[in-house]
Design a protein around this motif. Structure first.
Motif, PDB file in Angstrom:
ATOM      1  N   LEU A   3       0.808  -1.216   0.000  1.00  0.00           N
ATOM      2  CA  LEU A   3       0.000   0.000   0.000  1.00  0.00           C
ATOM      3  C   LEU A   3       0.843   1.268   0.000  1.00  0.00           C
ATOM      4  CD1 LEU A   3      -2.799  -1.036   2.540  1.00  0.00           C
ATOM      5  CD2 LEU A   3      -2.942  -0.941   0.051  1.00  0.00           C
ATOM      6  N   GLU A   4       2.139   1.126  -0.180  1.00  0.00           N
ATOM      7  CA  GLU A   4       3.021   2.285  -0.167  1.00  0.00           C
ATOM      8  C   GLU A   4       2.586   3.315  -1.207  1.00  0.00           C
ATOM      9  OE1 GLU A   4       3.989  -0.806  -0.435  1.00  0.00           O
ATOM     10  OE2 GLU A   4       5.268  -1.255   1.286  1.00  0.00           O
ATOM     11  N   GLY A   5       2.374   4.541  -0.739  1.00  0.00           N
ATOM     12  CA  GLY A   5       2.020   5.622  -1.644  1.00  0.00           C
ATOM     13  C   GLY A   5       0.548   5.719  -1.976  1.00  0.00           C
ATOM     14  N   LYS A   6      -0.253   4.753  -1.577  1.00  0.00           N
ATOM     15  CA  LYS A   6      -1.688   4.802  -1.836  1.00  0.00           C
ATOM     16  C   LYS A   6      -2.341   5.844  -0.930  1.00  0.00           C
ATOM     17  CE  LYS A   6      -1.911   1.234  -4.727  1.00  0.00           C
ATOM     18  NZ  LYS A   6      -2.360   1.367  -6.134  1.00  0.00           N
ATOM     19  N   ALA A   7      -3.384   6.475  -1.435  1.00  0.00           N
ATOM     20  CA  ALA A   7      -4.110   7.487  -0.673  1.00  0.00           C
ATOM     21  C   ALA A   7      -5.456   6.918  -0.246  1.00  0.00           C
ATOM     22  CB  ALA A   7      -4.316   8.740  -1.516  1.00  0.00           C
ATOM     23  N   ALA A   8      -5.733   6.996   1.051  1.00  0.00           N
ATOM     24  CA  ALA A   8      -6.942   6.390   1.602  1.00  0.00           C
ATOM     25  C   ALA A   8      -7.749   7.402   2.392  1.00  0.00           C
ATOM     26  CB  ALA A   8      -6.577   5.208   2.492  1.00  0.00           C
ATOM     27  N   LEU A   9      -9.065   7.287   2.291  1.00  0.00           N
ATOM     28  CA  LEU A   9      -9.990   8.025   3.143  1.00  0.00           C
ATOM     29  C   LEU A   9     -10.745   7.012   3.987  1.00  0.00           C
ATOM     30  CD1 LEU A   9     -11.750  10.423   4.105  1.00  0.00           C
ATOM     31  CD2 LEU A   9     -13.150  10.105   2.040  1.00  0.00           C
ATOM     32  N   VAL A  10     -10.699   7.189   5.302  1.00  0.00           N
ATOM     33  CA  VAL A  10     -11.406   6.298   6.218  1.00  0.00           C
ATOM     34  C   VAL A  10     -12.403   7.121   7.014  1.00  0.00           C
ATOM     35  CG1 VAL A  10     -11.211   4.599   8.069  1.00  0.00           C
ATOM     36  CG2 VAL A  10      -9.336   4.864   6.412  1.00  0.00           C
TER      37      VAL A  10
END
Length: 267
Positions: free
Chosen positions: A4-11
């Motif tokens: 998941l390196e560099g992935k952008a997540a909204l939780v």
């Protein structure tokens, strides 16, 4: 590592409990995380925890009943991190004193529950999907509940809303899979979140734990790990699924324990 390196997540709903655990796990696996919660102070505290461990995180206020607030959270993620690769729709509410049986459930509360628990998933997804289409794909993970699959003596609105989340997941997966956008649901059983520990008596916890196949109850980290897996390329051929994480609660025939007891008495 789940890649998941560099992935952008909204939780969403990430100040405490399952959402917090999901945010912490995604960050540990290398994702940049935007935490969105009505409890903005709690979300900021969790973001600070991530940054203290060397991760990248930010926080924003979220009112899941307000479409503009949901849009703002998605936009803030894109503005902060340049894109959105992962959306975790985790907001969910239930008030036992209002969420009663069919004859007695408060109808205004019913409408409110559907808006908070189900419509927010629709709005969050439809805001994130166009960005994911531009990215060449993405992963949406929705938090439902075992209550969305089984009947109960109360929490009628909650269970129905979560059943809606499970099936909305299938629609999203079907309609946007060709764009390499995956959508899955995690349905927890009883998880020992701070809220569960606060609201449930030892007697209730004992009753609920009795029916697990495993001899213990779940922790928020168990759900956070499942969410991170579904967010990652380790699950790249899984979509439209409802992953049940309940210690085997819904696995057993309900008569198993009584049959074991009967056979032990018969020698």
């Amino acid at each position: 590592m789940l890649g998941l390196e560099g992935k952008a997540a909204l939780v969403t709903g990430s100040a405490i409990g399952i959402g917090q655990s999901a945010a912490l796990t995604l960050a540990k696996e290398g994702a940049k995380v935007m935490l969105a919660d009505y409890n903005e102070a709690g979300a900021k505290e969790t973001a600070a925890m991530i940054e203290k461990e060397g991760g990248v995180a930010s926080a924003i206020f979220l009112d899941a009943n307000d479409e503009e607030s949901i849009r703002a959270a998605v936009k803030a993620t894109v503005d902060q991190f340049g894109t959105i690769d992962i959306l975790v729709n985790n907001v969910g509410v239930t008030i036992a004193s209002k969420d009663l049986d069919v004859l007695n459930v408060d109808l205004d509360y019913w409408d409110q529950t559907m808006k908070t628990n189900l419509k927010s998933v629709l709005i969050g997804s439809r805001e994130a999907i166009p960005y994911m289409q531009k990215n060449g794909g993405g992963s949406i993970v929705n938090t439902a509940s075992g209550s969305g699959m089984l009947g109960d003596i109360g929490r009628t609105a909650y269970g129905t809303s979560k059943a809606g989340v499970i099936n909305l997941t299938r629609y999203i997966a079907t309609q946007y899979g060709s764009a390499n956008i995956r959508c899955n649901t995690v349905s927890p059983g009883l998880i020992l979140t701070p809220t569960a520990k606060r609201d449930m008596t030892p007697e209730v916890l004992k009753i609920l734990g009795k029916f697990n196949a495993l001899p213990y109850q779940g922790e928020p980290e168990d759900i956070g790990n499942a969410i991170a897996f579904l967010a990652s390329d380790a699950s790249k051929f899984i979509t439209g699924q409802n992953i049940v994480v309940d210690g085997g609660l819904t696995t057993k025939n309900p008569s198993v324990d009584d049959m074991i007891e009967l056979m032990s008495k018969q020698g």
